[in-house]
Design a protein around this motif. Structure first.
Motif, PDB file in Angstrom:
ATOM      1  N   HIS A 138       1.608   1.903  -3.540  1.00  0.00           N
ATOM      2  CA  HIS A 138       0.309   2.184  -4.283  1.00  0.00           C
ATOM      3  C   HIS A 138       0.021   3.890  -4.018  1.00  0.00           C
ATOM      4  N   TYR A 139       0.145   3.951  -2.514  1.00  0.00           N
ATOM      5  CA  TYR A 139      -0.105   5.574  -2.206  1.00  0.00           C
ATOM      6  C   TYR A 139       0.628   6.717  -2.902  1.00  0.00           C
ATOM      7  N   HIS A 140       2.142   6.056  -3.168  1.00  0.00           N
ATOM      8  CA  HIS A 140       2.820   7.075  -3.868  1.00  0.00           C
ATOM      9  C   HIS A 140       2.742   7.037  -5.232  1.00  0.00           C
ATOM     10  N   TRP A 183      -2.690   2.522   6.286  1.00  0.00           N
ATOM     11  CA  TRP A 183      -2.383   4.049   6.483  1.00  0.00           C
ATOM     12  C   TRP A 183      -1.317   4.052   7.672  1.00  0.00           C
ATOM     13  N   THR A 194       6.615   7.433   5.958  1.00  0.00           N
ATOM     14  CA  THR A 194       6.749   9.216   5.948  1.00  0.00           C
ATOM     15  C   THR A 194       7.694   9.706   6.883  1.00  0.00           C
ATOM     16  N   TYR A 251      -3.720   4.500  -4.208  1.00  0.00           N
ATOM     17  CA  TYR A 251      -4.374   4.026  -2.866  1.00  0.00           C
ATOM     18  C   TYR A 251      -4.700   5.546  -2.138  1.00  0.00           C
ATOM     19  N   PRO A 252      -5.912   5.520  -1.650  1.00  0.00           N
ATOM     20  CA  PRO A 252      -6.802   4.317  -1.382  1.00  0.00           C
ATOM     21  C   PRO A 252      -7.798   4.142  -2.413  1.00  0.00           C
ATOM     22  N   SER A 282       0.882  -1.244   0.109  1.00  0.00           N
ATOM     23  CA  SER A 282       0.021   0.173   0.030  1.00  0.00           C
ATOM     24  C   SER A 282       0.903   1.216   0.227  1.00  0.00           C
ATOM     25  N   ILE A 283       2.266   1.299   0.631  1.00  0.00           N
ATOM     26  CA  ILE A 283       2.841   2.333   0.404  1.00  0.00           C
ATOM     27  C   ILE A 283       3.403   2.819  -1.032  1.00  0.00           C
ATOM     28  N   TYR A 313     -12.529   0.116   0.486  1.00  0.00           N
ATOM     29  CA  TYR A 313     -11.598  -0.843   1.182  1.00  0.00           C
ATOM     30  C   TYR A 313     -12.149  -2.108   1.297  1.00  0.00           C
ATOM     31  N   ILE A 333       2.014   3.388   5.894  1.00  0.00           N
ATOM     32  CA  ILE A 333       1.990   4.948   4.860  1.00  0.00           C
ATOM     33  C   ILE A 333       2.833   5.930   5.758  1.00  0.00           C
TER      34      ILE A 333
END
Length: 537
Positions: free
Chosen positions: A79-81, A98, A105, A85-86, A76-77, A90, A101
């Motif tokens: 995908h967030y960047h 989260w 960060t 994501y999100p 997910s990290i 869900y 993530i």
């Protein structure tokens, strides 16, 4: 830690009595002892990390195995960047992605090793929090320190504190909730306790939803103990905070077209853990693979198919719950932990031993209730919390990482039992004074022995004295050993001759073992229409 006082605070026994003032004060000695326990826990977890990293076993560390929960959370990290994501809605519990993530960060790296060290450190700090919880509950410094040491060295939680599953975070939120509740009990004017309760339960809903069963336990206990208007306002604040933390996720899912609030799991998991061919552990048996939709309706059918098996399955799960065994899912404590980390294998503390210590702690608190009412009253919330956490696990299946957070409520009571034993041995004047504790230990051993029988011997194979009258008789003999005597369509699932989409089609086969054998026979079953095979397993 809490400052010593010559007279321990007396708990109000009626709603009219006032709770004596209680302040959370840390001495230099308390801070040093607490820090030592935290560092012990951290060193223990770092050694596990080193053992796992050096192991060639796939799944012991990196790379994360495909399809596992921890890999989904970790990815997910990335995908967030990359902006994916999100998701629109869900599917997995959103708390852990989260958290990772935010952690990456904060650390400015998504290196798995760095993230594991951070998780291990937070779990180590939780050992210090458990010291405060136990001190709030029982008012004894060395018993509180013992509780922190037990959590620091409990091998299963230490293992899960080194990976990307939710177990570690769930245990921490349970600790925060208990700390807030006990602080609010000891110091009714400290509204910070209400804030901690609200935050912890809001986060539990996002990380490990079934543990939300603790919310009515903690809130109800405080209202029952305090019985004043202030506690109602404080608990209303906790509820508002908890709902406020969960509300963005609910609105996000609704905006994405979801027909659920947080995740779509629920009745499907209940069915998988209790269906006609469930074994009490994580699995995807044929029943859950061929069933969709109204899971609770089909669960009722499965129970009606054999009520005896269902009862024995639940007794088996109870036995499995209090055993030393640690059933795995896609992250196995045995294969990825004990098998590759010598320090885990050498640690004698297991869940059955901890369960026995907890039960003896209950006995200890009961027999000393008149001497120390303020220590006895928190027992209610520990027992109810244990039952709620155990019930939420048994509602589905027994799995190590789901069961493990319950140690947060077991350990304080277990530590009290150890303290009671040491003091009793030190102060006794005659051996007869040990008679009641020895009888209690014998009773606890008997209960755990019965639970062991439940685990190993249930559920028993279903047998019938004769073929039911409505069954189709068959004469099929294999190897002069196994005979297929007949079969029957269970039409409470689907009408005979009809296969409905997403509904089970259940056929009971009746076998007779003609002579003893060690062969594990298998069979295939197919559905034919006009000579054409349509479905088969």
């Amino acid at each position: 830690m809490l400052q010593n006082s010559k007279t321990p605070p007396r708990l109000p026994l009626t709603a009219q009595e006032n709770q004596p003032p209680f302040s959370l004060i840390f001495t230099h000695r308390d801070c040093l002892i607490g820090l030592a326990v935290v560092l012990l826990a951290f060193a223990f977890r770092l050694l596990i990390l080193v053992n796992r990293a050096q192991s060639p076993v796939v799944g012991a560390f990196d790379p994360l195995p495909e399809g596992t929960d921890q890999r989904v959370y970790y990815e997910s990290i990335a995908h967030y960047h990359d902006g994916s994501y999100p998701p629109t809605r869900y599917f997995f519990q959103p708390g852990m992605p989260w958290f990772l993530i935010a952690a990456s960060t904060l650390l400015r790296t998504d290196n798995p090793g760095a993230l594991r060290v951070l998780i291990a450190w937070l779990a180590s700090v939780n050992c210090g929090l458990l010291i405060a919880i136990t001190r709030l509950a029982f008012g004894r410094r060395w018993i509180a320190v013992l509780a922190g040491v037990l959590l620091a060295l409990y091998p299963v939680s230490a293992f899960y504190d080194t990976d990307f599953v939710i177990t570690s975070q769930a245990a921490e939120f349970v600790s925060v909730a208990l700390f807030g509740a006990l602080w609010l009990w000891r110091a009714p004017r400290q509204w910070t306790g209400a804030l901690l309760i609200g935050v912890s339960f809001g986060l539990l809903a996002l990380f490990r939803f079934e543990l939300l069963a603790l919310a009515p336990i903690v809130i109800g206990w405080l209202v029952w103990i305090r019985r004043d208007r202030a506690i109602l306002l404080q608990m209303a604040l906790a509820v508002v905070i908890g709902v406020g933390l969960v509300l963005p996720t609910m609105l996000h899912n609704r905006a994405g077209g979801a027909d659920y609030l947080i995740t779509p799991v629920g009745s499907a998991e209940i069915y998988r853990g209790n269906s006609r061919d469930a074994d009490g552990t994580y699995s995807t048996p044929l029943a859950s693979q061929t069933t969709g939709g109204d899971y609770l309706h089909f669960l009722a059918n499965d129970i009606g198919l054999s009520p005896r098996r269902f009862i024995e399955l639940e007794l088996h799960k109870i036995g499995l719950y209090v055993s030393r065994n640690e059933p795995g899912n896609d992250l196995s404590y045995v294969q990825s932990g004990a098998d590759v980390a010598p320090i885990l294998r050498a640690d004698p503390l297991d869940f059955r031993l901890l369960s026995g210590m907890f039960m003896f702690g209950l006995f200890s608190l009961f027999v000393t209730r008149k001497q120390s009412a303020s220590s006895f009253m928190p027992l209610t919330v520990f027992v109810l919390a244990f039952l709620a956490m155990m019930g939420s696990t048994l509602l589905i299946w027994v799995e190590a990482r789901i069961r493990t957070p319950v140690v947060i409520v077991l350990i304080p009571v277990a530590a009290y039992g150890v303290g009671y034993t040491i003091e009793l041995i030190r102060k006794r004047e005659h051996w007869l004074e040990l008679r009641a504790p020895l009888l209690a230990l014998a009773g606890i051993g008997l209960l755990l022995g019965i639970a062991g029988v439940f685990e190993s011997s249930l559920p028993r194979p279903l047998t019938a004295s004769d073929l039911p009258a409505d069954a189709q008789r068959v004469i099929g003999l294999y190897d002069q050993t196994l005979e297929l005597a007949g079969w029957r369509i269970e039409d409470q699932y689907s009408p005979t001759g009809t296969i409905a989409p997403f509904q089970p089609y259940v056929v009971s086969l009746y076998w007779r073992v003609v002579r003893p054998t060690t062969i594990d026979y298998s069979f295939s079953l197919a559905y034919f229409l006009d000579g054409q095979r349509l479905l088969g397993v």
